[in-house]
Design an enzyme around this catalytic site. Structure first.
Site, PDB file in Angstrom:
ATOM      1  N   HIS A   7      -9.142  19.651  37.120  1.00  0.00           N
ATOM      2  CA  HIS A   7     -10.048  18.543  37.141  1.00  0.00           C
ATOM      3  C   HIS A   7     -10.537  18.048  38.274  1.00  0.00           C
ATOM      4  O   HIS A   7     -10.340  18.535  39.453  1.00  0.00           O
ATOM      5  CB  HIS A   7      -8.795  17.379  36.476  1.00  0.00           C
ATOM      6  CG  HIS A   7      -7.795  16.967  37.501  1.00  0.00           C
ATOM      7  ND1 HIS A   7      -6.568  17.571  37.258  1.00  0.00           N
ATOM      8  CD2 HIS A   7      -7.607  16.026  38.545  1.00  0.00           C
ATOM      9  CE1 HIS A   7      -5.732  17.087  38.310  1.00  0.00           C
ATOM     10  NE2 HIS A   7      -6.438  16.112  38.756  1.00  0.00           N
ATOM     11  N   HIS A  79     -10.743  13.279  44.367  1.00  0.00           N
ATOM     12  CA  HIS A  79     -10.204  14.687  44.704  1.00  0.00           C
ATOM     13  C   HIS A  79     -10.331  15.900  43.440  1.00  0.00           C
ATOM     14  O   HIS A  79     -11.169  15.515  42.422  1.00  0.00           O
ATOM     15  CB  HIS A  79      -8.683  14.886  44.676  1.00  0.00           C
ATOM     16  CG  HIS A  79      -7.748  14.421  43.491  1.00  0.00           C
ATOM     17  ND1 HIS A  79      -7.434  13.183  43.245  1.00  0.00           N
ATOM     18  CD2 HIS A  79      -7.307  15.092  42.508  1.00  0.00           C
ATOM     19  CE1 HIS A  79      -6.617  12.950  41.797  1.00  0.00           C
ATOM     20  NE2 HIS A  79      -6.810  14.319  41.581  1.00  0.00           N
ATOM     21  N   GLU A 130      -6.052  18.899  45.386  1.00  0.00           N
ATOM     22  CA  GLU A 130      -4.887  18.871  44.589  1.00  0.00           C
ATOM     23  C   GLU A 130      -4.435  20.283  44.343  1.00  0.00           C
ATOM     24  O   GLU A 130      -5.528  20.982  43.827  1.00  0.00           O
ATOM     25  CB  GLU A 130      -4.781  17.882  43.446  1.00  0.00           C
ATOM     26  CG  GLU A 130      -3.457  17.852  42.765  1.00  0.00           C
ATOM     27  CD  GLU A 130      -3.685  16.975  41.539  1.00  0.00           C
ATOM     28  OE1 GLU A 130      -4.579  16.349  41.215  1.00  0.00           O
ATOM     29  OE2 GLU A 130      -2.411  16.717  40.719  1.00  0.00           O
TER      30      GLU A 130
HETATM   31  C1  MC0 Z   1      -1.375  12.035  39.003  1.00  0.00           C
HETATM   32  C2  MC0 Z   1      -1.824  13.089  39.696  1.00  0.00           C
HETATM   33  C3  MC0 Z   1      -2.449  14.432  38.883  1.00  0.00           C
HETATM   34  O1  MC0 Z   1      -3.487  14.664  38.834  1.00  0.00           O
HETATM   35  O2  MC0 Z   1      -1.535  15.083  38.222  1.00  0.00           O
HETATM   36  C4  MC0 Z   1      -3.127  12.665  40.561  1.00  0.00           C
HETATM   37  O3  MC0 Z   1      -3.989  13.052  40.837  1.00  0.00           O
HETATM   38  S1  MC0 Z   1      -2.440  11.504  41.662  1.00  0.00           S
HETATM   39  C5  MC0 Z   1      -3.757  10.931  42.823  1.00  0.00           C
HETATM   40  C6  MC0 Z   1      -3.443   9.945  43.563  1.00  0.00           C
HETATM   41  N1  MC0 Z   1      -2.377  10.448  44.872  1.00  0.00           N
HETATM   42  C7  MC0 Z   1      -2.912  10.987  45.966  1.00  0.00           C
HETATM   43  O4  MC0 Z   1      -4.095  10.869  46.226  1.00  0.00           O
HETATM   44  C8  MC0 Z   1      -1.975  11.462  46.773  1.00  0.00           C
HETATM   45  C9  MC0 Z   1      -2.474  12.095  48.208  1.00  0.00           C
HETATM   46  N2  MC0 Z   1      -3.232  11.185  48.965  1.00  0.00           N
HETATM   47  C10 MC0 Z   1      -2.906  10.677  49.966  1.00  0.00           C
HETATM   48  O5  MC0 Z   1      -1.872  10.989  50.591  1.00  0.00           O
HETATM   49  C11 MC0 Z   1      -3.753   9.720  50.801  1.00  0.00           C
HETATM   50  O6  MC0 Z   1      -4.497   9.000  49.670  1.00  0.00           O
HETATM   51  C12 MC0 Z   1      -4.543  10.191  51.874  1.00  0.00           C
HETATM   52  C13 MC0 Z   1      -5.651  11.336  51.327  1.00  0.00           C
HETATM   53  C14 MC0 Z   1      -3.630  10.687  53.070  1.00  0.00           C
HETATM   54  C15 MC0 Z   1      -5.444   9.027  52.526  1.00  0.00           C
HETATM   55  O7  MC0 Z   1      -4.606   8.062  52.630  1.00  0.00           O
HETATM   56  P1  MC0 Z   1      -5.395   6.704  53.353  1.00  0.00           P
HETATM   57  O8  MC0 Z   1      -6.701   6.339  52.395  1.00  0.00           O
HETATM   58  O9  MC0 Z   1      -4.415   5.516  53.052  1.00  0.00           O
HETATM   59  O10 MC0 Z   1      -5.496   7.127  54.547  1.00  0.00           O
HETATM   60  P2  MC0 Z   1      -6.388   6.701  55.659  1.00  0.00           P
HETATM   61  O11 MC0 Z   1      -7.306   5.523  55.357  1.00  0.00           O
HETATM   62  O12 MC0 Z   1      -5.928   7.029  56.937  1.00  0.00           O
HETATM   63  O13 MC0 Z   1      -7.591   8.045  55.633  1.00  0.00           O
HETATM   64  C16 MC0 Z   1      -7.843   8.936  56.485  1.00  0.00           C
HETATM   65  C17 MC0 Z   1      -9.225   9.488  56.357  1.00  0.00           C
HETATM   66  O14 MC0 Z   1      -8.973  10.250  55.164  1.00  0.00           O
HETATM   67  C18 MC0 Z   1     -10.278   9.630  54.345  1.00  0.00           C
HETATM   68  N3  MC0 Z   1     -10.110   9.747  53.092  1.00  0.00           N
HETATM   69  C19 MC0 Z   1      -9.013   8.900  52.294  1.00  0.00           C
HETATM   70  N4  MC0 Z   1      -8.954   9.373  51.114  1.00  0.00           N
HETATM   71  C20 MC0 Z   1      -9.678  10.418  50.973  1.00  0.00           C
HETATM   72  C21 MC0 Z   1     -10.324  11.154  49.851  1.00  0.00           C
HETATM   73  N5  MC0 Z   1      -9.850  11.095  48.496  1.00  0.00           N
HETATM   74  N6  MC0 Z   1     -11.346  12.045  49.792  1.00  0.00           N
HETATM   75  C22 MC0 Z   1     -11.706  12.224  51.223  1.00  0.00           C
HETATM   76  N7  MC0 Z   1     -11.582  11.581  52.122  1.00  0.00           N
HETATM   77  C23 MC0 Z   1     -10.546  10.618  52.094  1.00  0.00           C
HETATM   78  C24 MC0 Z   1     -10.427   8.162  54.953  1.00  0.00           C
HETATM   79  O15 MC0 Z   1     -11.689   7.907  54.694  1.00  0.00           O
HETATM   80  C25 MC0 Z   1     -10.259   8.604  56.180  1.00  0.00           C
HETATM   81  O16 MC0 Z   1     -11.328   9.157  56.926  1.00  0.00           O
HETATM   82  P3  MC0 Z   1     -12.098   8.316  58.364  1.00  0.00           P
HETATM   83  O17 MC0 Z   1     -10.896   8.322  59.133  1.00  0.00           O
HETATM   84  O18 MC0 Z   1     -13.248   9.341  58.600  1.00  0.00           O
HETATM   85  O19 MC0 Z   1     -12.274   7.098  57.772  1.00  0.00           O
HETATM   86 CO    CO Z   2      -5.347  14.471  40.171  1.00  0.00          CO
END
Ligand code: MC0
Ligand code: CO
Length: 134
Positions: A7, A79, A130
């Site tokens: 996805h 993602h 992912e």
């Molecule tokens: C249900 C399941 C499924 O499908 O089965 C799902 O999908 S659950 C979907 C939801 N779950 C997840 O996303 C889990 C994994 N995600 C995470 O752990 C977090 O979202 C992070 C990816 C670590 C980002 O966290 P957060 O925004 O709090 O951190 P941060 O502000 O320090 O961001 C660090 C840098 O990454 C960038 N950044 C953040 N999110 C981003 C994304 N989605 N794509 C690209 N870049 C991204 C920020 O702009 C920043 O860049 P700069 O420093 O350059 O400004």
């Molecule tokens: Co997902």
């Protein structure tokens, strides 16, 4: 190692509006909202012939997508999810070459009832990846 595109996820500020748009403007087959408390999101899957779109909206106070929506208030592509046969082997290989596996590093059960892991976007060309074991 990676297989099919499972996805593409789009974070949206208004889940109902986005679902209506995909249903009515784009004529897509839109599923029901699905709460995923372990992931801090509510999701709606849109079934396309060759893949799925996952509409994402924050659930709870500490959703991992809060920061993304603050930076992208109109929403945005959040993602991409690739399928793998063996998520532990994939994780161990990626860790061994220095890629950051997010969270505890242990797979969680994702929206399809299968194990999933996330890889840091800064290690993958700015795109959050992912992996889902199928
Ligand atoms: C249900 C399941 C499924 O499908 O089965 C799902 O999908 S659950 C979907 C939801 N779950 C997840 O996303 C889990 C994994 N995600 C995470 O752990 C977090 O979202 C992070 C990816 C670590 C980002 O966290 P957060 O925004 O709090 O951190 P941060 O502000 O320090 O961001 C660090 C840098 O990454 C960038 N950044 C953040 N999110 C981003 C994304 N989605 N794509 C690209 N870049 C991204 C920020 O702009 C920043 O860049 P700069 O420093 O350059 O400004
Ligand atoms: Co997902």
């Amino acid at each position: 190692m990676i297989g099919r595109l499972n996805h593409v996820a789009i974070a949206v500020p208004d889940l109902d509006a986005a679902a209506d748009q995909y249903r009515n403007a784009l004529g897509a087959k839109v599923g029901a909202p699905q709460a995923e408390p372990d992931h801090g999101v509510t999701v709606i899957f849109i079934e396309l012939p060759n893949t799925k779109i996952e509409l994402l909206h924050p659930l709870g106070d500490d959703s991992p997508i809060n920061g993304f929506l603050e930076k992208n208030p109109a929403g945005g592509i959040h993602h991409i999810c690739y399928e793998v046969d063996d998520i532990i082997a994939a994780r161990d290989h990626l860790k061994s070459i220095g890629a950051r596996v997010l969270g505890t590093g242990e797979p969680k059960i994702g929206a399809h009832g299968k194990p999933v892991l996330f890889l840091h976007p800064k290690d993958f060309n700015g795109a959050l990846v992912e992996l889902e074991e199928v």
